[in-house]
Design a protein around this motif. Structure first.
Motif, PDB file in Angstrom:
ATOM      1  N   GLY A  69      46.747  47.581  37.788  1.00  0.00           N
ATOM      2  CA  GLY A  69      46.652  47.517  36.346  1.00  0.00           C
ATOM      3  C   GLY A  69      45.727  46.399  35.903  1.00  0.00           C
ATOM      4  O   GLY A  69      45.071  45.741  36.719  1.00  0.00           O
ATOM      5  N   PRO A  70      45.668  46.113  34.604  1.00  0.00           N
ATOM      6  CA  PRO A  70      44.715  45.140  34.059  1.00  0.00           C
ATOM      7  C   PRO A  70      44.977  43.708  34.500  1.00  0.00           C
ATOM      8  O   PRO A  70      44.099  42.853  34.346  1.00  0.00           O
ATOM      9  CB  PRO A  70      44.888  45.286  32.547  1.00  0.00           C
ATOM     10  N   GLU A  71      46.132  43.426  35.076  1.00  0.00           N
ATOM     11  CA  GLU A  71      46.402  42.062  35.545  1.00  0.00           C
ATOM     12  C   GLU A  71      45.413  41.646  36.637  1.00  0.00           C
ATOM     13  O   GLU A  71      45.185  40.456  36.865  1.00  0.00           O
ATOM     14  CB  GLU A  71      47.839  41.946  36.069  1.00  0.00           C
ATOM     15  N   LEU A  72      44.801  42.623  37.289  1.00  0.00           N
ATOM     16  CA  LEU A  72      43.807  42.325  38.324  1.00  0.00           C
ATOM     17  C   LEU A  72      42.611  41.557  37.751  1.00  0.00           C
ATOM     18  O   LEU A  72      41.975  40.770  38.447  1.00  0.00           O
ATOM     19  CB  LEU A  72      43.327  43.638  38.953  1.00  0.00           C
ATOM     20  N   LEU A  73      42.305  41.787  36.473  1.00  0.00           N
ATOM     21  CA  LEU A  73      41.123  41.171  35.856  1.00  0.00           C
ATOM     22  C   LEU A  73      41.231  39.650  35.829  1.00  0.00           C
ATOM     23  O   LEU A  73      40.214  38.951  35.885  1.00  0.00           O
ATOM     24  CB  LEU A  73      40.946  41.703  34.428  1.00  0.00           C
ATOM     25  N   ARG A 107      39.208  35.546  32.891  1.00  0.00           N
ATOM     26  CA  ARG A 107      39.107  34.089  32.783  1.00  0.00           C
ATOM     27  C   ARG A 107      37.733  33.663  32.266  1.00  0.00           C
ATOM     28  O   ARG A 107      36.723  34.313  32.567  1.00  0.00           O
ATOM     29  CB  ARG A 107      39.322  33.456  34.160  1.00  0.00           C
ATOM     30  N   PRO A 108      37.651  32.586  31.509  1.00  0.00           N
ATOM     31  CA  PRO A 108      36.347  32.061  31.092  1.00  0.00           C
ATOM     32  C   PRO A 108      35.490  31.761  32.325  1.00  0.00           C
ATOM     33  O   PRO A 108      35.990  31.252  33.331  1.00  0.00           O
ATOM     34  CB  PRO A 108      36.714  30.772  30.331  1.00  0.00           C
ATOM     35  N   GLY A 109      34.213  32.074  32.230  1.00  0.00           N
ATOM     36  CA  GLY A 109      33.305  31.825  33.342  1.00  0.00           C
ATOM     37  C   GLY A 109      33.195  32.964  34.325  1.00  0.00           C
ATOM     38  O   GLY A 109      32.359  32.925  35.240  1.00  0.00           O
ATOM     39  N   THR A 110      34.028  33.988  34.170  1.00  0.00           N
ATOM     40  CA  THR A 110      33.938  35.156  35.046  1.00  0.00           C
ATOM     41  C   THR A 110      32.674  35.936  34.723  1.00  0.00           C
ATOM     42  O   THR A 110      32.332  36.133  33.551  1.00  0.00           O
ATOM     43  CB  THR A 110      35.160  36.070  34.853  1.00  0.00           C
ATOM     44  N   ARG A 111      31.980  36.385  35.736  1.00  0.00           N
ATOM     45  CA  ARG A 111      30.797  37.215  35.512  1.00  0.00           C
ATOM     46  C   ARG A 111      31.251  38.624  35.131  1.00  0.00           C
ATOM     47  O   ARG A 111      32.152  39.198  35.750  1.00  0.00           O
ATOM     48  CB  ARG A 111      29.945  37.261  36.784  1.00  0.00           C
TER      49      ARG A 111
END
Length: 331
Positions: A69-73, A107-111
């Motif tokens: 699910g979206p928690e992977l992001l 997270r901030p900074g993730t590409r």
């Protein structure tokens, strides 16, 4: 429990939605999955997630069972958003609440990168505001309507602006992924992936070469006879006075009427028509480039090269190679 197993590998999460294009998901897994170190160790871990784990409809007659699910992001170093068929005709520039909530986990900074019209999602999330981006050329007008705050470039295969990347049509996802691998691990690794996948490590030009740009037609007919005659004689010089004489007009009157009817000056219209004629000859004939230039009215191969580069971003030789293949067989 964390979905990504603890390791030094770069973690790539692919966020898919119903209506997924199968090829786009395959591109990401195939290319990043082929990237290995000099010792043969995998450099990336790629996992797929969706808004609600389970069966995800694709553009074909199969479905994918997506376990994450979206928690992977929240665990990813790079997030890639492929196209969904809902992106083809977006009603507005807003995200659904579940999709917005999913993207908020990043997270901030993730590409973050998109493939094809997945760029609509990035734009709706505000990730492209003030940035340079691209999307499939067929969707550019709608994109500009919905997201005027994005600096859209409709000619390129992919863009990179800070930690946000976008790509054009489906296959441009290949160019995008190879670019990311090249940026992360160098040319040698990216070239090895390209060889293994049997794709070029770098494609000439941008998506401009794939776009047919119809030359505007007139809304009136007072210069129609001259235009028709010009199309039959593009290979010869076509001075303005000669075209005007065909309509029994002065040059000044003919130029004014022409622009009123076509929306372009006669000179610009002729250049565009000659480019289209050259493209047709490069695609459909085996004429040498200098003969193509002469038959299209450019006179010399140098002039043809200049105008074709301006219109498509590639040389006549590269254009022919793209659309006819190495043996001259039309693709």
């Amino acid at each position: 429990m964390a979905a990504f197993v603890a390791s030094d590998r770069h973690r790539v999460a692919v966020l898919v939605r119903p209506g997924l294009l199968q090829m786009e998901l395959g591109i990401v897994h195939q290319l990043f999955g082929q990237a290995v170190s000099a010792a043969g160790d995998p450099l990336y871990t790629v996992l797929t997630c969706t808004l609600v784990p389970g069966a995800v409809r694709t553009d074909g007659d199969v479905t994918f069972n997506v376990a994450h699910g979206p928690e992977l992001l929240a665990e990813a170093d790079t997030v890639i958003v492929p196209t969904s068929d809902e992106d083809y005709t977006p009603v507005d520039g807003r995200l659904s609440p579940p999709l917005a909530a999913a993207l908020a986990r990043i997270r901030p900074g993730t590409r973050i990168a998109s493939i094809c019209t997945g760029s609509f999602v990035l734009a709706a999330a505000g990730l492209l505001k003030g940035r340079r981006a691209t999307t499939h050329w067929k969707s550019c007008d709608r994109f500009r309507e919905l997201h005027p705050d994005v600096r859209l470039d409709s000619d390129v295969l992919y863009t990179e602006d800070g930690d946000v990347l976008t790509s054009a049509g489906v296959a441009s996802g290949i160019d995008l992924c190879l670019h990311i691998i090249r940026a992360d691990h160098g040319v040698a690794v990216a070239n090895a992936v390209a060889r293994t996948t049997v794709v070029p490590p770098h494609r000439d030009g941008g998506q401009a070469q794939y776009i047919r740009r119809p030359v505007p037609e007139a809304t009136g007919s007072s210069t129609g006879a001259a235009r028709a005659w010009a199309l039959d004689h593009l290979e010869r010089p076509l001075p303005l006075r000669e075209l005007a004489a065909l309509e029994s007009m002065s040059v000044r009157t003919f130029t004014r009427r022409f622009r009123e009817e076509v929306g372009l000056s006669p000179a610009r219209w002729l250049t565009l028509q000659r480019v289209e004629r050259a493209r047709q000859l490069l695609e459909e004939s085996d004429l040498p480039v200098d003969r193509v230039a002469a038959n299209a009215g450019f006179g010399t191969a140098v002039s043809l090269r200049h105008h074709l580069l301006e219109a498509t971003g590639v040389t006549p030789t590269a254009y022919r190679r793209t659309f006819r293949g190495p043996r001259g067989t039309p693709l």
